[in-house]
Design a protein around this motif. Structure first.
Motif, PDB file in Angstrom:
ATOM      1  N   ASP A 266       0.747  -1.372   0.042  1.00 23.79           N
ATOM      2  CA  ASP A 266      -0.032   0.079  -0.150  1.00 23.79           C
ATOM      3  C   ASP A 266       0.759   1.482   0.111  1.00 23.79           C
ATOM      4  N   ALA A 267       2.116   1.285   0.572  1.00 27.88           N
ATOM      5  CA  ALA A 267       2.892   2.522   0.650  1.00 27.88           C
ATOM      6  C   ALA A 267       4.332   1.827   0.261  1.00 27.88           C
ATOM      7  N   PRO A 268       4.524   1.915  -0.967  1.00 20.74           N
ATOM      8  CA  PRO A 268       6.043   1.746  -1.273  1.00 20.74           C
ATOM      9  C   PRO A 268       6.995   2.689  -0.958  1.00 20.74           C
ATOM     10  N   LEU A 269       8.256   2.473  -1.313  1.00 17.37           N
ATOM     11  CA  LEU A 269       9.230   3.519  -1.118  1.00 17.37           C
ATOM     12  C   LEU A 269       9.251   4.642  -2.133  1.00 17.37           C
ATOM     13  N   ARG A 270       9.723   5.799  -1.930  1.00 12.83           N
ATOM     14  CA  ARG A 270       9.672   6.715  -2.874  1.00 12.83           C
ATOM     15  C   ARG A 270      10.805   6.359  -4.084  1.00 12.83           C
ATOM     16  N   THR A 271      10.484   6.980  -5.036  1.00 12.58           N
ATOM     17  CA  THR A 271      11.465   6.758  -6.159  1.00 12.58           C
ATOM     18  C   THR A 271      12.306   8.236  -6.581  1.00 12.58           C
ATOM     19  N   ALA A 272      12.050   9.372  -5.916  1.00 12.31           N
ATOM     20  CA  ALA A 272      12.673  10.550  -6.010  1.00 12.31           C
ATOM     21  C   ALA A 272      13.116  11.092  -4.916  1.00 12.31           C
ATOM     22  N   GLY A 273      14.138  12.149  -5.127  1.00 16.41           N
ATOM     23  CA  GLY A 273      14.737  12.690  -3.936  1.00 16.41           C
ATOM     24  C   GLY A 273      16.031  12.255  -3.475  1.00 16.41           C
ATOM     25  N   CYS A 274      16.704  12.869  -2.554  1.00 17.20           N
ATOM     26  CA  CYS A 274      17.866  12.497  -2.191  1.00 17.20           C
ATOM     27  C   CYS A 274      17.814  11.032  -1.575  1.00 17.20           C
ATOM     28  N   ARG A 275      18.925  10.454  -1.183  1.00 18.20           N
ATOM     29  CA  ARG A 275      18.856   9.040  -0.641  1.00 18.20           C
ATOM     30  C   ARG A 275      18.108   8.871   0.714  1.00 18.20           C
ATOM     31  N   ALA A 276      18.232   9.893   1.589  1.00 21.72           N
ATOM     32  CA  ALA A 276      17.436   9.796   2.724  1.00 21.72           C
ATOM     33  C   ALA A 276      15.831   9.769   2.430  1.00 21.72           C
ATOM     34  N   ALA A 277      15.390  10.765   1.497  1.00 20.41           N
ATOM     35  CA  ALA A 277      14.111  10.696   0.894  1.00 20.41           C
ATOM     36  C   ALA A 277      13.554   9.399   0.565  1.00 20.41           C
ATOM     37  N   LYS A 278      14.621   8.769  -0.190  1.00 19.34           N
ATOM     38  CA  LYS A 278      14.155   7.552  -0.945  1.00 19.34           C
ATOM     39  C   LYS A 278      13.996   6.284   0.042  1.00 19.34           C
ATOM     40  N   GLU A 279      14.253   6.711   1.283  1.00 15.33           N
ATOM     41  CA  GLU A 279      14.228   5.604   2.400  1.00 15.33           C
ATOM     42  C   GLU A 279      12.718   5.822   3.134  1.00 15.33           C
ATOM     43  N   LEU A 280      12.163   6.895   2.771  1.00 17.00           N
ATOM     44  CA  LEU A 280      10.737   7.051   3.084  1.00 17.00           C
ATOM     45  C   LEU A 280       9.629   6.497   2.206  1.00 17.00           C
ATOM     46  N   THR A 281       8.567   6.072   2.681  1.00 12.44           N
ATOM     47  CA  THR A 281       7.535   5.568   1.897  1.00 12.44           C
ATOM     48  C   THR A 281       6.766   6.673   1.405  1.00 12.44           C
ATOM     49  N   GLU A 282       5.822   6.446   0.245  1.00 11.89           N
ATOM     50  CA  GLU A 282       5.088   7.530  -0.060  1.00 11.89           C
ATOM     51  C   GLU A 282       4.052   7.787   1.245  1.00 11.89           C
ATOM     52  N   PRO A 283       3.610   9.160   1.340  1.00  9.38           N
ATOM     53  CA  PRO A 283       3.016   9.626   2.548  1.00  9.38           C
ATOM     54  C   PRO A 283       1.508   9.083   2.382  1.00  9.38           C
ATOM     55  N   ARG A 284       0.815   8.572   3.565  1.00  8.83           N
ATOM     56  CA  ARG A 284      -0.423   8.354   3.685  1.00  8.83           C
ATOM     57  C   ARG A 284      -1.059   8.936   4.800  1.00  8.83           C
TER      58      ARG A 284
END
Length: 376
Positions: A266-284
């Protein structure tokens, strides 16, 4: 004993400032150069520096500023050695936090909040960023203004700009530093920073200074080196401009369901942004995380609030982080940094008593006894 504790704390905080500079510089964008400059080190340094002078003049920087700021500059080998031997940090998040946000740091943060309360409250009113967050960023960046960099900035930036590893990025920073000097915001002898080019108590790179530094005390200078009003105002402006939301916290640690299959889908990891941002899921929405089985650390329901959150999984646990956490990442895109600021801000604002270091027990001196010879 107390002196030893303070010394150890200062050593750790120097390391933190060093780590902060490393992480911040790594996130700088590649510039769009005005000239098609030759690759660094393809020409001797004097010829390369002459090209910098010519481009600076073409950008509108005054001839006196260019002549003075770039006079007698040679590459600094120590800067390149530091850049080539950056330490790798392999601590867990808990270890990082424990080593850098100890009781002495929290206590000093509370003291600084009280000492600078009047100006902090004015900045908070202007930019809607609370005092404890301003103090936490300030504390993590420069140990509450104690370690803001002592290296002359122009040789540092010229050295890194001439180097072929990240030359274009630092070439852009070099022109921004010349712009700062030309505007009269600071004079050349006081233009100092870290080995990586970060300046002043907020540890701004020159490009960040031009975007976010403010003259909060209205004395005609954006002095992030010695004016506490300008320091706090500039930090507040940075966070506000990048989306800080008043009245919201940064997030919370949470527990996850045993089966995380649905959560991951339901909430995959992000594919854009810096390295740390890509370790966050899409917001829900928080309600969606509740439906997916995410709970507070004590197993309770998540707050019923209209707020978006992203899941961050670390080796020290799972966190739901809110938009304000991402603003902290914009200041320095590394979870260790953002989480350290978040945790420090929580401890600065709370009223929990802090442990008091016990004074070492005094050793009682035993009186020496000597056999006395009596005359008979």
């Amino acid at each position: 004993m107390e002196t030893m504790v303070i010394a150890r704390t200062l050593i750790l905080l120097v390391g933190l400032v060093h780590a902060s500079a490393l992480m911040a510089v790594a996130q700088l964008p590649e510039p769009d150069p005005v000239f098609s400059a030759p690759p660094p080190q393809s020409v001797p340094f004097p010829a390369w520096l002459q090209g910098v002078r010519e481009e600076a003049l073409a950008r509108g920087i005054s001839a006196p500023t260019v002549a003075t700021a770039l006079a007698d500059i040679t590459p600094v080998e120590q800067i390149l050695n530091r850049d080539r031997t950056q330490a790798e940090f392999k601590e867990t998040l808990d270890e990082y936090i424990a080593r850098r946000i100890g009781v002495p740091t929290i206590r000093l943060g509370r003291q600084m909040r009280d000492t600078h309360r009047p100006v902090l409250e004015k900045v908070a009113a202007a930019y809607k960023v609370p005092p404890h967050v301003l103090v936490a960023v300030w504390g993590l960046e420069s140990n509450f203004g104690r370690f803001s960099g002592v290296r002359p900035l122009m040789p540092t930036l010229a050295t890194l700009a001439y180097d072929d590893r990240r030359g274009p990025m630092f070439r852009s920073q070099l022109f921004d530093a010349l712009t700062i000097l030309d505007a009269g915001y600071i004079d050349l002898p006081r233009l100092k920073g870290s080995w990586a080019g970060a300046m002043g108590q907020p540890q701004f790179m020159p490009s960040s200074y031009l975007k976010y530094a403010v003259d909060f005390d209205a004395d005609g200078r954006k002095d992030i080196w010695s004016s506490q009003a300008d320091v706090f105002g500039s930090i507040g402006n940075y966070l506000s401009t990048n989306g800080w939301t008043a009245g919201q916290t940064w997030g919370r640690q949470v527990t996850l369901p045993t089966d995380t299959t649905a959560l991951t889908k339901d909430a995959p990891l992000r594919t854009a942004g810096c390295r740390a941002a890509k370790e966050l899921t899409e917001p829900r929405p928080l309600g969606r995380w509740q439906a997916l089985g995410v709970r507070t650390m004590d197993g309770g329901a998540l707050p019923q609030a209209d707020i978006m959150a992203s899941l961050l999984r670390t080796d020290s646990g799972a966190f739901l982080v809110y938009p304000n956490y991402e603003v902290l990442l914009s200041y320095n895109c590394a979870h260790a940094y953002a989480m350290a600021v978040a945790r420090l801000s929580d401890r600065v604002v709370d009223t929990d008593p802090l442990p008091v270091a016990k004074a070492p027990a005094k050793k009682t001196k035993k009186k020496a006894t000597t056999a006395r010879k009596h005359k008979r």
